[in-house]
Write a protein that holds these residues in place. Structure first.
Motif, mmCIF file in Angstrom:
data_model
loop_
_atom_site.group_PDB
_atom_site.id
_atom_site.type_symbol
_atom_site.label_atom_id
_atom_site.label_comp_id
_atom_site.label_asym_id
_atom_site.label_seq_id
_atom_site.Cartn_x
_atom_site.Cartn_y
_atom_site.Cartn_z
ATOM 1 N N VAL A 1 -7.384 -4.049 -0.713
ATOM 2 C CA VAL A 1 -6.841 -3.051 0.210
ATOM 3 C C VAL A 1 -6.779 -1.695 -0.448
ATOM 4 N N LEU A 2 -6.248 -1.642 -1.663
ATOM 5 C CA LEU A 2 -6.111 -0.360 -2.357
ATOM 6 C C LEU A 2 -7.468 0.276 -2.613
ATOM 7 N N ALA A 3 -8.439 -0.517 -3.035
ATOM 8 C CA ALA A 3 -9.775 0.015 -3.275
ATOM 9 C C ALA A 3 -10.397 0.558 -1.984
ATOM 10 N N THR A 4 -10.179 -0.155 -0.885
ATOM 11 C CA THR A 4 -10.713 0.273 0.404
ATOM 12 C C THR A 4 -10.101 1.592 0.851
ATOM 13 N N VAL A 5 -8.792 1.724 0.719
ATOM 14 C CA VAL A 5 -8.119 2.951 1.142
ATOM 15 C C VAL A 5 -8.490 4.117 0.245
ATOM 16 N N GLU A 6 -8.537 3.894 -1.051
ATOM 17 C CA GLU A 6 -8.902 4.979 -1.954
ATOM 18 C C GLU A 6 -10.314 5.472 -1.688
ATOM 19 N N ALA A 7 -11.227 4.560 -1.369
ATOM 20 C CA ALA A 7 -12.590 4.962 -1.037
ATOM 21 C C ALA A 7 -12.623 5.788 0.243
ATOM 22 N N LEU B 1 0.832 -1.199 0.000
ATOM 23 C CA LEU B 1 0.000 0.000 0.000
ATOM 24 C C LEU B 1 0.870 1.253 0.000
ATOM 25 N N ALA B 2 1.925 1.246 0.805
ATOM 26 C CA ALA B 2 2.818 2.403 0.847
ATOM 27 C C ALA B 2 3.414 2.676 -0.536
ATOM 28 N N GLU B 3 3.833 1.616 -1.221
ATOM 29 C CA GLU B 3 4.392 1.788 -2.560
ATOM 30 C C GLU B 3 3.353 2.352 -3.524
ATOM 31 N N ALA B 4 2.133 1.824 -3.447
ATOM 32 C CA ALA B 4 1.071 2.287 -4.344
ATOM 33 C C ALA B 4 0.709 3.746 -4.083
ATOM 34 N N MET B 5 0.629 4.126 -2.827
ATOM 35 C CA MET B 5 0.247 5.492 -2.507
ATOM 36 C C MET B 5 1.355 6.484 -2.846
ATOM 37 N N ARG B 6 2.596 6.073 -2.705
ATOM 38 C CA ARG B 6 3.690 6.937 -3.156
ATOM 39 C C ARG B 6 3.602 7.154 -4.661
ATOM 40 N N GLY B 7 3.238 6.092 -5.377
ATOM 41 C CA GLY B 7 3.080 6.202 -6.819
ATOM 42 C C GLY B 7 1.955 7.133 -7.213
ATOM 43 N N GLU C 1 -16.496 -5.083 14.693
ATOM 44 C CA GLU C 1 -17.900 -4.781 14.962
ATOM 45 C C GLU C 1 -18.031 -3.661 15.991
ATOM 46 N N GLU C 2 -17.079 -3.590 16.922
ATOM 47 C CA GLU C 2 -17.114 -2.563 17.959
ATOM 48 C C GLU C 2 -16.792 -1.179 17.399
ATOM 49 N N PHE C 3 -15.887 -1.136 16.406
ATOM 50 C CA PHE C 3 -15.474 0.135 15.813
ATOM 51 C C PHE C 3 -15.734 0.121 14.294
ATOM 52 N N PRO C 4 -16.998 0.046 13.886
ATOM 53 C CA PRO C 4 -17.295 -0.099 12.450
ATOM 54 C C PRO C 4 -16.923 1.120 11.616
ATOM 55 N N ASP C 5 -16.837 2.278 12.237
ATOM 56 C CA ASP C 5 -16.534 3.488 11.469
ATOM 57 C C ASP C 5 -15.107 3.505 10.929
ATOM 58 N N ARG C 6 -14.179 2.846 11.634
ATOM 59 C CA ARG C 6 -12.792 2.886 11.171
ATOM 60 C C ARG C 6 -12.269 1.539 10.678
ATOM 61 N N PHE C 7 -12.910 0.436 11.011
ATOM 62 C CA PHE C 7 -12.438 -0.884 10.582
ATOM 63 C C PHE C 7 -12.989 -1.255 9.207
ATOM 64 N N ARG C 8 -12.135 -1.843 8.390
ATOM 65 C CA ARG C 8 -12.544 -2.476 7.145
ATOM 66 C C ARG C 8 -11.907 -3.866 7.120
ATOM 67 N N VAL C 9 -12.703 -4.897 6.897
ATOM 68 C CA VAL C 9 -12.220 -6.284 6.939
ATOM 69 C C VAL C 9 -11.976 -6.771 5.514
ATOM 70 N N ILE C 10 -10.769 -7.283 5.268
ATOM 71 C CA ILE C 10 -10.370 -7.809 3.971
ATOM 72 C C ILE C 10 -10.148 -9.314 4.108
#
Length: 208
Positions: free
Chosen positions: A199-205, A25-31, A177-186
């Protein structure tokens, strides 16, 4: 997201692939033009890296869960002061391989009923949650096999065995489930490429 920057963490059981996904992800976001700081816990600053060797190496019974909570919190405080907060203030994207949720699981839940203590120390000494937490969910048997196959020297928690990994997986899913606003499950049982794409799609969204 955090004003001036964004703080993303990766969580999961041992061998889930989160470290690889954090790096990719770090490599993709730097790109994509982002100023990225890739870091990890325990560690991420000189003092915290010294504590890392204390908690990840040696006999499984080297420390009690209570002592581990104090060591991890001390490492996290140094990491926060010296790496995370300055980078966020500078408008950077922070990607961390683990953060407080790992302590909530490893010491606060899976090694004893100490979650309240973990949260109390977190409120007093850390006071920050990630903007986004990516949980790589993987079958515990697969994860432990991968982790042990690395044959590294930081295997203290892997040496607790499969029961800990199973309780950890259930605990991480409960946290999501406790923190649904910040958690995304892959789904980590997919191919490496499929997990990376999710992961990339989740972060970009989340950044949109």
């Amino acid at each position: 997201m955090t004003a001036g920057g964004c703080f993303i963490t990766f969580e999961g059981i041992d061998g889930s692939g989160k470290s690889t996904q954090a790096r990719l992800l770090a490599e993709a976001m730097r790109g994509r033009g982002h100023d990225v700081v890739l870091t990890r816990e325990p560690g991420g600053s000189p003092g915290a890296e010294e504590i890392r060797s204390l908690v990840l190496e040696g006999d499984p019974d080297r420390w009690s869960a209570e002592t581990e909570i104090l060591l991890f919190t001390a490492a996290r405080r140094d990491h926060l002061e010296r790496t995370i907060e300055p980078a966020l203030a500078a408008g950077k994207l922070i990607i961390s391989d683990r953060f407080a949720d790992s302590t909530r699981m490893y010491q606060g839940l899976s090694r004893g009923d100490l979650r309240a203590l973990v949260d109390q120390l977190h409120r007093l000494m850390i006071g920050r949650e990630p903007d986004l937490t990516v949980l790589i969910d993987l079958d515990p048997d697969t994860g432990l096999s991968r982790a042990k196959g690395r044959q590294g020297h930081e295997e203290r928690f892997e040496d607790f065995g499969i029961d800990l990994q199973r309780r950890m997986r259930a605990g991480f899913l409960a946290l999501a489930e406790e923190f649904p606003d910040r958690f995304r499950v892959i789904d980590g049982n997919q191919s490496l490429e499929a997990v990376t794409a999710d992961v990339l799609a989740t972060v970009e969204a989340a950044l949109a």
